[in-house]
Design a protein around this motif. Structure first.
Motif, PDB file in Angstrom:
ATOM      1  N   PHE A  43      40.848 -21.090 -15.370  1.00  0.00           N
ATOM      2  CA  PHE A  43      40.384 -22.386 -15.924  1.00  0.00           C
ATOM      3  C   PHE A  43      39.667 -23.042 -14.608  1.00  0.00           C
ATOM      4  CE2 PHE A  43      44.163 -21.464 -18.162  1.00  0.00           C
ATOM      5  CZ  PHE A  43      43.791 -21.134 -19.537  1.00  0.00           C
ATOM      6  N   GLY A  44      38.881 -22.394 -14.085  1.00  0.00           N
ATOM      7  CA  GLY A  44      38.246 -22.820 -12.490  1.00  0.00           C
ATOM      8  C   GLY A  44      37.740 -24.157 -12.601  1.00  0.00           C
ATOM      9  N   MET A  45      36.872 -24.644 -13.599  1.00  0.00           N
ATOM     10  CA  MET A  45      36.238 -25.744 -13.332  1.00  0.00           C
ATOM     11  C   MET A  45      37.178 -27.025 -13.786  1.00  0.00           C
ATOM     12  SD  MET A  45      32.512 -25.347 -15.045  1.00  0.00           S
ATOM     13  CE  MET A  45      32.894 -25.019 -16.519  1.00  0.00           C
ATOM     14  N   ILE A  46      38.233 -26.845 -14.571  1.00  0.00           N
ATOM     15  CA  ILE A  46      39.459 -27.752 -14.625  1.00  0.00           C
ATOM     16  C   ILE A  46      40.521 -27.795 -13.718  1.00  0.00           C
ATOM     17  CG2 ILE A  46      41.123 -28.553 -16.296  1.00  0.00           C
ATOM     18  CD1 ILE A  46      39.474 -26.952 -18.484  1.00  0.00           C
ATOM     19  N   ALA A  47      40.800 -26.604 -13.098  1.00  0.00           N
ATOM     20  CA  ALA A  47      41.818 -26.624 -12.114  1.00  0.00           C
ATOM     21  C   ALA A  47      41.341 -26.834 -10.612  1.00  0.00           C
ATOM     22  CB  ALA A  47      42.506 -24.978 -12.287  1.00  0.00           C
ATOM     23  N   GLN A  48      40.240 -26.347 -10.268  1.00  0.00           N
ATOM     24  CA  GLN A  48      39.908 -26.845  -8.873  1.00  0.00           C
ATOM     25  C   GLN A  48      39.700 -28.283  -8.792  1.00  0.00           C
ATOM     26  OE1 GLN A  48      35.914 -24.615  -8.968  1.00  0.00           O
ATOM     27  NE2 GLN A  48      37.022 -22.846  -8.553  1.00  0.00           N
ATOM     28  N   PRO A  49      39.276 -29.166  -9.452  1.00  0.00           N
ATOM     29  CA  PRO A  49      39.374 -30.646  -9.005  1.00  0.00           C
ATOM     30  C   PRO A  49      40.857 -31.128  -9.177  1.00  0.00           C
ATOM     31  CG  PRO A  49      37.814 -30.288 -10.831  1.00  0.00           C
ATOM     32  CD  PRO A  49      38.505 -29.002 -10.506  1.00  0.00           C
ATOM     33  N   ILE A  50      41.777 -30.634  -9.596  1.00  0.00           N
ATOM     34  CA  ILE A  50      43.158 -30.644  -9.518  1.00  0.00           C
ATOM     35  C   ILE A  50      43.699 -30.526  -8.300  1.00  0.00           C
ATOM     36  CG2 ILE A  50      45.469 -30.374 -10.759  1.00  0.00           C
ATOM     37  CD1 ILE A  50      43.865 -30.567 -13.476  1.00  0.00           C
ATOM     38  N   TYR A  51      43.349 -29.189  -8.107  1.00  0.00           N
ATOM     39  CA  TYR A  51      43.947 -28.410  -6.659  1.00  0.00           C
ATOM     40  C   TYR A  51      43.116 -29.295  -5.439  1.00  0.00           C
ATOM     41  CZ  TYR A  51      44.782 -25.405  -3.016  1.00  0.00           C
ATOM     42  OH  TYR A  51      45.196 -24.605  -1.886  1.00  0.00           O
TER      43      TYR A  51
END
Length: 155
Positions: A95-103
């Motif tokens: 879920f790169g585009m969703i998980a990356q901003p959270i990370y």
């Protein structure tokens, strides 16, 4: 990492989320506003499409590069707990585009370190929260007398 680099990384991380609606909007407007009087299939490739495809290709490369960066950063970042590293890699990969901003927000943008497992109090430790007074619980244990007969559950 310097604040300027964190901001640039944050912009690059948010870009794919912003690009998708812009791309869809452009494609729908291109189709809806296309010249209806032109002969079908006869004509040159629209020049307006070329920059969009170039931007689309660069966005795909940016997304792949960000995925690689974040996966490597998960293992190099000392703030990420060892038991959560594999979870973050799976989230970033799937879920790169969703998980990356959270990370990015949790582990790159915030300067203060997150509390580690050793620093957090255990939820099941009564001494940590002092739910029971030690003197009164010891006194209750001495006063307890078990029943002489077990209760009749049959009714």
């Amino acid at each position: 990492m310097k604040k300027k680099n964190k901001i640039l990384l944050g912009i690059a991380t948010i870009w794919p989320l912003l690009y998708i609606p812009l791309f869809i909007l452009f494609m729908f407007s291109f189709v809806l506003l296309a010249d209806r009087g032109a002969p079908p299939g006869g004509g040159a490739f629209p020049v307006v499409i070329l920059p969009i495809f170039l931007l689309h290709f660069l966005t795909i490369l940016c997304t792949i590069a960000l995925s690689v960066f974040y996966i490597v950063n998960v293992f190099r970042n000392k703030r990420v707990e060892k038991d959560k590293q594999v979870l973050w890699v799976i989230l970033i990969f799937m879920f790169g585009m969703i998980a990356q901003p959270i990370y990015w927000y949790l582990y790159i943008w915030q300067d203060e370190p997150l509390a580690t497992a050793a620093e957090r109090p255990a939820l099941n430790n009564a001494e940590t929260y002092n739910w029971a007074d030690q003197a009164s619980s010891a006194q209750r244990e001495k006063e307890y007398v078990p029943p002489s007969e077990p209760p009749d559950w049959r009714g």
